[in-house]
Design a protein around this motif. Structure first.
Motif, PDB file in Angstrom:
ATOM      1  N   LEU A  50      27.792  -5.325  38.124  1.00  0.00           N
ATOM      2  CA  LEU A  50      26.996  -6.572  38.567  1.00  0.00           C
ATOM      3  C   LEU A  50      26.086  -7.136  37.575  1.00  0.00           C
ATOM      4  N   ALA A  51      25.329  -6.388  36.819  1.00  0.00           N
ATOM      5  CA  ALA A  51      24.283  -6.663  35.693  1.00  0.00           C
ATOM      6  C   ALA A  51      25.065  -7.357  34.753  1.00  0.00           C
ATOM      7  N   GLU A  52      26.233  -6.562  34.364  1.00  0.00           N
ATOM      8  CA  GLU A  52      27.020  -7.260  33.513  1.00  0.00           C
ATOM      9  C   GLU A  52      27.504  -8.618  33.648  1.00  0.00           C
ATOM     10  N   GLU A  53      28.057  -8.972  34.902  1.00  0.00           N
ATOM     11  CA  GLU A  53      28.547 -10.142  35.351  1.00  0.00           C
ATOM     12  C   GLU A  53      27.414 -11.149  35.399  1.00  0.00           C
ATOM     13  N   VAL A  54      26.553 -10.694  35.697  1.00  0.00           N
ATOM     14  CA  VAL A  54      25.433 -11.719  35.789  1.00  0.00           C
ATOM     15  C   VAL A  54      24.956 -12.332  34.489  1.00  0.00           C
ATOM     16  N   ALA A  55      24.742 -11.230  33.617  1.00  0.00           N
ATOM     17  CA  ALA A  55      24.571 -11.533  32.286  1.00  0.00           C
ATOM     18  C   ALA A  55      25.352 -12.348  31.547  1.00  0.00           C
ATOM     19  N   LYS A  56      26.597 -12.269  31.987  1.00  0.00           N
ATOM     20  CA  LYS A  56      27.759 -13.023  31.245  1.00  0.00           C
ATOM     21  C   LYS A  56      27.938 -14.472  32.025  1.00  0.00           C
ATOM     22  N   GLU A  57      27.022 -14.644  33.014  1.00  0.00           N
ATOM     23  CA  GLU A  57      26.870 -16.041  33.643  1.00  0.00           C
ATOM     24  C   GLU A  57      27.969 -16.331  34.413  1.00  0.00           C
ATOM     25  N   LYS A  58      28.684 -15.189  35.082  1.00  0.00           N
ATOM     26  CA  LYS A  58      29.855 -15.230  36.065  1.00  0.00           C
ATOM     27  C   LYS A  58      29.356 -15.826  37.348  1.00  0.00           C
TER      28      LYS A  58
ATOM     29  N   ALA B 151      19.538 -14.518  31.270  1.00  0.00           N
ATOM     30  CA  ALA B 151      20.837 -14.083  31.940  1.00  0.00           C
ATOM     31  C   ALA B 151      20.916 -12.646  32.025  1.00  0.00           C
ATOM     32  N   MET B 152      20.510 -11.987  30.733  1.00  0.00           N
ATOM     33  CA  MET B 152      20.580 -10.561  30.911  1.00  0.00           C
ATOM     34  C   MET B 152      19.571  -9.909  31.623  1.00  0.00           C
ATOM     35  N   GLU B 153      18.321 -10.609  31.552  1.00  0.00           N
ATOM     36  CA  GLU B 153      17.076  -9.963  32.539  1.00  0.00           C
ATOM     37  C   GLU B 153      17.267 -10.188  33.950  1.00  0.00           C
ATOM     38  N   VAL B 154      17.801 -11.374  34.159  1.00  0.00           N
ATOM     39  CA  VAL B 154      18.082 -11.623  35.597  1.00  0.00           C
ATOM     40  C   VAL B 154      19.481 -10.487  36.232  1.00  0.00           C
ATOM     41  N   GLY B 155      20.369 -10.578  35.115  1.00  0.00           N
ATOM     42  CA  GLY B 155      21.455  -9.590  35.452  1.00  0.00           C
ATOM     43  C   GLY B 155      21.102  -8.044  35.605  1.00  0.00           C
ATOM     44  N   LEU B 156      20.075  -7.598  34.779  1.00  0.00           N
ATOM     45  CA  LEU B 156      19.284  -6.529  35.045  1.00  0.00           C
ATOM     46  C   LEU B 156      18.493  -6.122  36.255  1.00  0.00           C
ATOM     47  N   ARG B 157      17.661  -7.227  36.689  1.00  0.00           N
ATOM     48  CA  ARG B 157      17.252  -7.432  37.802  1.00  0.00           C
ATOM     49  C   ARG B 157      18.165  -7.013  39.112  1.00  0.00           C
TER      50      ARG B 157
END
Length: 177
Positions: free
Chosen positions: A58-66, A76-82
């Protein structure tokens, strides 16, 4: 009608996936209704409910702006980590919003790229030790997937870490780092 606002700012969630999306949408409104909660349900069908790998993916997909676009890759990475931390904590504690303060990208001393520098505050304690440990591993996973370098500690930092762990192990309590 006694509250300053007559509308409820956080919608009622039907399940944990919706709690995660709703919680992180407070800090990043573009995730609301993005399909992230449906993706969590899909990942749970593959890996099983509450499997830590789901937080990583999930963190990876959010970071990659899916699910939505962000102004910067760092955001994007920070939100993905959250999002990953919110999943690890079942979307019910403040840690993803207030315990994980921010992500900074810093230059390695050898000039070979940038590394993740994670900042935490007191509310991270609500996540619990296990979730915090999985979260750090999740951050390292996203770091690798996004092509960032590992931290390059100095010899003094390595020696100090060893010394502190050895001292604690031998003089305070065994195996409680």
């Amino acid at each position: 009608g006694y509250d300053p606002d007559l509308t409820v700012s956080i919608p009622v969630a039907k399940n944990m996936a919706e709690r995660v999306e709703g919680l992180i949408s407070v800090a990043s409104p573009s995730l609301e209704g993005s399909g992230m909660s449906q993706r969590i349900i899909e990942l749970e069908e593959i890996h099983g409910a509450q499997h830590p790998m789901i937080a990583f993916l999930l963190a990876e997909e959010v970071a990659k702006e899916k699910f939505c676009k962000f102004e910067t890759e760092k955001e994007a990475m920070e939100v993905g980590l959250r999002c990953g931390l919110a999943y690890l904590t079942n979307g019910v504690v403040a840690s993803p919003l207030e315990g994980f303060i921010r992500l900074e990208l810093k230059d390695r001393m050898d000039g070979k790229g940038q590394f993740f520098s994670l900042y935490f505050g007191g509310p991270i304690r609500s996540a619990g030790t296990t979730a915090c440990c999985f979260f750090v591993a999740c951050c390292d996973y996203v770091r690798r997937q996004m092509g960032y370098a590992a931290y390059d500690p100095t010899e003094d930092e390595i020696n100090r870490s060893y010394s502190e762990l050895d001292f604690f192990h031998n003089r305070i309590t065994n195996l409680q780092y």
